[in-house]
Design a protein around this motif. Structure first.
Motif, PDB file in Angstrom:
ATOM      1  N   THR A 144       0.861  -1.162   0.000  1.00 11.30           N
ATOM      2  CA  THR A 144       0.000   0.000   0.000  1.00 11.30           C
ATOM      3  C   THR A 144       0.908   1.227   0.000  1.00 11.30           C
ATOM      4  OG1 THR A 144      -1.646  -1.192   1.280  1.00 11.30           O
ATOM      5  CG2 THR A 144      -1.753   1.220   1.338  1.00 11.30           C
ATOM      6  N   SER A 145       0.722   2.138  -0.954  1.00  9.29           N
ATOM      7  CA  SER A 145       1.593   3.317  -0.981  1.00  9.29           C
ATOM      8  C   SER A 145       0.848   4.547  -0.485  1.00  9.29           C
ATOM      9  CB  SER A 145       2.088   3.624  -2.392  1.00  9.29           C
ATOM     10  OG  SER A 145       2.395   2.451  -3.083  1.00  9.29           O
ATOM     11  N   ILE A 146       1.535   5.317   0.339  1.00 12.71           N
ATOM     12  CA  ILE A 146       1.039   6.625   0.744  1.00 12.71           C
ATOM     13  C   ILE A 146       2.062   7.629   0.246  1.00 12.71           C
ATOM     14  CG2 ILE A 146       0.350   8.098   2.660  1.00 12.71           C
ATOM     15  CD1 ILE A 146      -0.110   5.558   4.303  1.00 12.71           C
ATOM     16  N   VAL A 147       1.654   8.517  -0.628  1.00 16.12           N
ATOM     17  CA  VAL A 147       2.598   9.453  -1.222  1.00 16.12           C
ATOM     18  C   VAL A 147       2.194  10.867  -0.829  1.00 16.12           C
ATOM     19  CG1 VAL A 147       3.670  10.259  -3.342  1.00 16.12           C
ATOM     20  CG2 VAL A 147       2.881   7.902  -3.173  1.00 16.12           C
ATOM     21  N   ILE A 148       3.117  11.571  -0.205  1.00 22.51           N
ATOM     22  CA  ILE A 148       2.863  12.965   0.128  1.00 22.51           C
ATOM     23  C   ILE A 148       3.473  13.814  -0.962  1.00 22.51           C
ATOM     24  CG2 ILE A 148       3.566  14.778   1.715  1.00 22.51           C
ATOM     25  CD1 ILE A 148       3.280  12.464   3.866  1.00 22.51           C
ATOM     26  N   SER A 149       2.710  14.750  -1.478  1.00 20.28           N
ATOM     27  CA  SER A 149       3.194  15.467  -2.655  1.00 20.28           C
ATOM     28  C   SER A 149       2.551  16.828  -2.767  1.00 20.28           C
ATOM     29  CB  SER A 149       2.851  14.635  -3.888  1.00 20.28           C
ATOM     30  OG  SER A 149       3.368  15.252  -5.036  1.00 20.28           O
ATOM     31  N   HIS A 150       3.242  17.727  -3.471  1.00 25.56           N
ATOM     32  CA  HIS A 150       2.534  18.925  -3.883  1.00 25.56           C
ATOM     33  C   HIS A 150       2.692  19.114  -5.385  1.00 25.56           C
ATOM     34  CE1 HIS A 150       6.435  20.987  -2.514  1.00 25.56           C
ATOM     35  NE2 HIS A 150       6.499  20.784  -3.800  1.00 25.56           N
ATOM     36  N   ASP A 151       3.137  18.054  -6.036  1.00 28.58           N
ATOM     37  CA  ASP A 151       3.377  18.085  -7.462  1.00 28.58           C
ATOM     38  C   ASP A 151       2.146  17.516  -8.165  1.00 28.58           C
ATOM     39  OD1 ASP A 151       4.143  17.648 -10.024  1.00 28.58           O
ATOM     40  OD2 ASP A 151       6.065  16.710  -9.537  1.00 28.58           O
ATOM     41  N   MET A 152       1.231  18.407  -8.571  1.00 30.02           N
ATOM     42  CA  MET A 152      -0.068  17.961  -9.060  1.00 30.02           C
ATOM     43  C   MET A 152       0.034  17.097 -10.312  1.00 30.02           C
ATOM     44  SD  MET A 152      -2.357  18.791  -7.087  1.00 30.02           S
ATOM     45  CE  MET A 152      -3.991  19.206  -7.573  1.00 30.02           C
ATOM     46  N   ALA A 153       0.935  17.470 -11.219  1.00 28.54           N
ATOM     47  CA  ALA A 153       1.041  16.705 -12.460  1.00 28.54           C
ATOM     48  C   ALA A 153       1.373  15.260 -12.148  1.00 28.54           C
ATOM     49  CB  ALA A 153       2.111  17.323 -13.344  1.00 28.54           C
ATOM     50  N   SER A 154       2.342  15.093 -11.251  1.00 30.22           N
ATOM     51  CA  SER A 154       2.752  13.754 -10.866  1.00 30.22           C
ATOM     52  C   SER A 154       1.615  13.028 -10.152  1.00 30.22           C
ATOM     53  CB  SER A 154       3.994  13.870  -9.986  1.00 30.22           C
ATOM     54  OG  SER A 154       4.133  12.737  -9.194  1.00 30.22           O
TER      55      SER A 154
END
Ligand SMILES: Nc1ncnc2c1ncn2[C@@H]1O[C@H](COP(=O)(O)OP(=O)(O)O)[C@@H](O)[C@H]1O
Ligand SMILES: [Mg+2]
Lengths: 278, 297
Positions: free
Chosen positions: A216-226
């Motif tokens: 299960t992946s939890i990804v924190i991001s602010h890169d909307m495209a990605s």
């Protein structure tokens, strides 16, 4: 042994309970998490679900508390209030050996990879096994090389972390975080500070790891495209509160103005916005 | 298409407006209650008095945790040996060198001083006593602090700011047990050995200068030294060395372990580590001496 025993193997009952829990599509239930530093109330009752074997992305502007939330999820810090139910256990309230046991099934890929720079790539990846398994030296070697080759970095085993590019370092960090029987993998801003091409390979790495290892992946991001390339579910965190938590298509369809501003300001690719307008 | 993938990074710019209103409000509220000059004075006094106390509290907690984790398995012998090699073997040269010059200059000064009242034959005795009781442990600890202690702070500090310490925690390894325990134990074990080295080399330096250059009779020099210095003097020095070994490494680890603020923060932590160590060594030296001698408190 007993009290001091660290090489814990799950008991049959525990194994059975885990097996049963595996059919639950929700892996983690996060409920009413509060965290305050001094008089700065950072997380104000955060609650959402983490879907099993899916890519769960948490997005939000800088300073909205994403990293703080991550630190609660992996229990680097204890939340002031709230529950983190992992397969029926409240991880938020565990302590001591019980905490370590659940923690060992979670992996964390830090923003700057956080590889031990006093160790070779091989030793970095072998580290959790050396510390926590009863495997022989040969078995550890096989398992580490297997994991490294699976991530296409077998050739770098003898190198030092500082000799690797940012993208390769992320790979090693993923290898290290998954070398034990990990089933939840948390990434804190895995693409920040990387060039656009490497961003893509890291996106692929996340999806690949999820597929191959069934994590299960939890990804924190602010890169909307990605985010829109990889997410199965997007949770939007704004100043310590969950504004929305849904599948990407649904989130775009029901976008409130605040989220919309953010999506646009974040330079999300034009075609996604076009898709939304349709 | 992805070329604009990272425009949302301006963290500091976005954080500022969000935090400022809170601060401004609470500051304004406090000002209503107490006049600003009173607040300033009490704050200044508070900071001066409380920060050393808070620091002592922090160190005691770290010492307690180190002890707590030192007696618990796993015992990582390899890490201990690595630390002993770094702190001990790595300091041999600098400790030997400073020891030699310290002894040499002591020999020079004492012969010159004692000559004024015809007591230059006592040089060996006084050098021996001063070295084994005071100069040996204090100088060795200062050298270990500036060489190994600063390096320990830098290493742990950069591990902290690059999340390596957090990574240890997420891999269910206690960072105090993994990082601090071997270093403090190595300090406890190697600083006394280095002190003995310092003493031997220092006395040799004094001997060379006093007998070779200033014409003191070698037999007299050694005879007087043997007559005055006994095992109690050496033991007093070694007790100090053990304590300094623990304190130096503990302070170095504490500063690195809780470093914050990127590379600049690590630099400041290293700076504090060396300064705190110098103060701690000299203050403790007086305290221990007073306790051992039973006077001077
Ligand atoms: N250890 C801490 N002590 C005090 N404030 C903190 C701490 N960690 C984070 N904060 C504050 O919490 C807020 C959210 O931070 P963070 O989670 O890092 O944001 P981001 O969403 O960019 O990852 C920020 O305003 C930050 O100043
Ligand atoms: Mg962050």
């Amino acid at each position: 042994m007993g009290l001091f025993s660290r090489k814990h193997e799950p008991t049959p009952e525990e194994r059975q309970r885990l097996e049963e829990a595996k059919s639950d599509p929700i892996h983690m239930r996060i409920r009413g998490i509060h965290k305050t530093y001094g008089d700065h109330h950072v997380l104000k009752g955060v609650g959402f679900d983490i879907l099993r074997k899916q890519t769960n992305v948490v997005i939000g502007p800088s300073g909205s508390g994403k990293s703080v939330l991550m630190r609660q999820l992996i229990r680097l810090e204890k939340p002031d209030e709230g529950e983190i139910l992992v397969d029926g256990t409240d991880f938020a309230k565990l302590d001591g050996m019980d905490l370590e046991r659940v923690r060992r099934r979670m992996g964390m890929v830090f923003q700057a990879s956080a590889l031990f720079d006093s160790m070779s790539v091989f030793d970095n990846v072998a580290f959790p096994l050396v510390e926590h398994s009863t495997l022989s030296r040969k078995e550890i070697r096989e398992r580490v090389m297997d994991r490294l080759e699976g991530l296409a970095i077998g050739h770098a085993a003898k190198k030092w972390p500082a000799e690797l590019s940012g993208g390769m370092q992320r790979r090693v960090a993923v290898a290290r975080a998954t070398v034990l029987e990990t089933d939840i993998l948390i990434y804190d801003e895995p693409t920040t500070g990387l060039d656009p091409v490497t961003v893509r390979t890291v996106d692929e790495l996340i999806l690949e790891t999820e597929e191959k290892l069934g994590v299960t992946s939890i990804v924190i991001s602010h890169d909307m495209a990605s985010v829109f390339r990889i997410a199965d579910r997007i949770t939007f965190l704004n100043f310590g509160e969950v504004v929305a938590s849904a599948a990407p298509a649904q989130l775009l369809a029901e976008l409130d103005p605040k989220t919309m501003d953010y999506v646009e300001a974040s330079g999300v690719s034009e075609d996604i916005l076009a898709a939304r307008r349709k | 298409m992805t070329s604009d993938a990272q425009p949302a990074t301006p963290a500091p710019a976005e954080k500022a407006p969000q935090e400022d209103p809170d601060r401004a409000r609470s500051a304004a509220e406090e000002e209503e209650q107490t006049p600003s000059w009173a607040k300033e004075i009490s704050e200044a006094i508070g900071v001066r008095l409380l920060s050393p106390l808070a620091e002592l509290g922090m160190l005691s907690r770290m010492a307690w945790e180190t002890l707590f984790w030192a007696v618990r398995p796993p015992y990582r012998l390899r890490l201990l040996i690595g630390s002993m090699e770094f702190i001990g073997v790595g300091s041999i040269f600098i400790v030997g060198l400073t020891g030699f010059f310290m002894g040499a200059v002591l020999g020079l000064q004492l012969v010159d001083g004692f000559r004024q009242f015809g007591a230059e034959s006592q040089t060996g005795a006084v050098v021996g006593m001063a070295m084994s009781r005071e100069i040996g442990p204090v100088f060795t600890a200062l050298m270990v602090s500036s060489r190994a202690g600063s390096a320990i702070t830098t290493e742990l500090g950069s591990m902290r700011v690059s999340d390596q310490i957090n990574a240890l925690i997420t891999m269910a390894v206690n960072p105090v047990q993994y990082l601090v325990v071997p270093r403090v134990l190595a300090g406890l074990l190697t600083v006394p050995l280095l002190t003995m080295l310092f003493n031997v080399v220092g006395m040799f330096g004094a001997y060379v200068v006093a007998t070779g250059l200033l014409g003191i009779d070698p037999g007299v020099f050694l005879g007087r030294m043997q007559w005055l210095v006994d095992w109690k003097d050496v033991a007093q020095g070694l007790v100090k060395a053990c304590i300094f070994g623990v304190v130096v490494t503990l302070i170095a680890c504490r500063q690195g372990f809780f470093a914050s603020g990127g590379a600049a923060g690590v630099g400041q932590a290293t700076n504090r580590s060396v300064v705190h160590n110098a103060i701690a060594i000299l203050a403790l030296d007086y305290l221990i001496t007073a306790i051992i001698l039973g006077q001077g408190i």
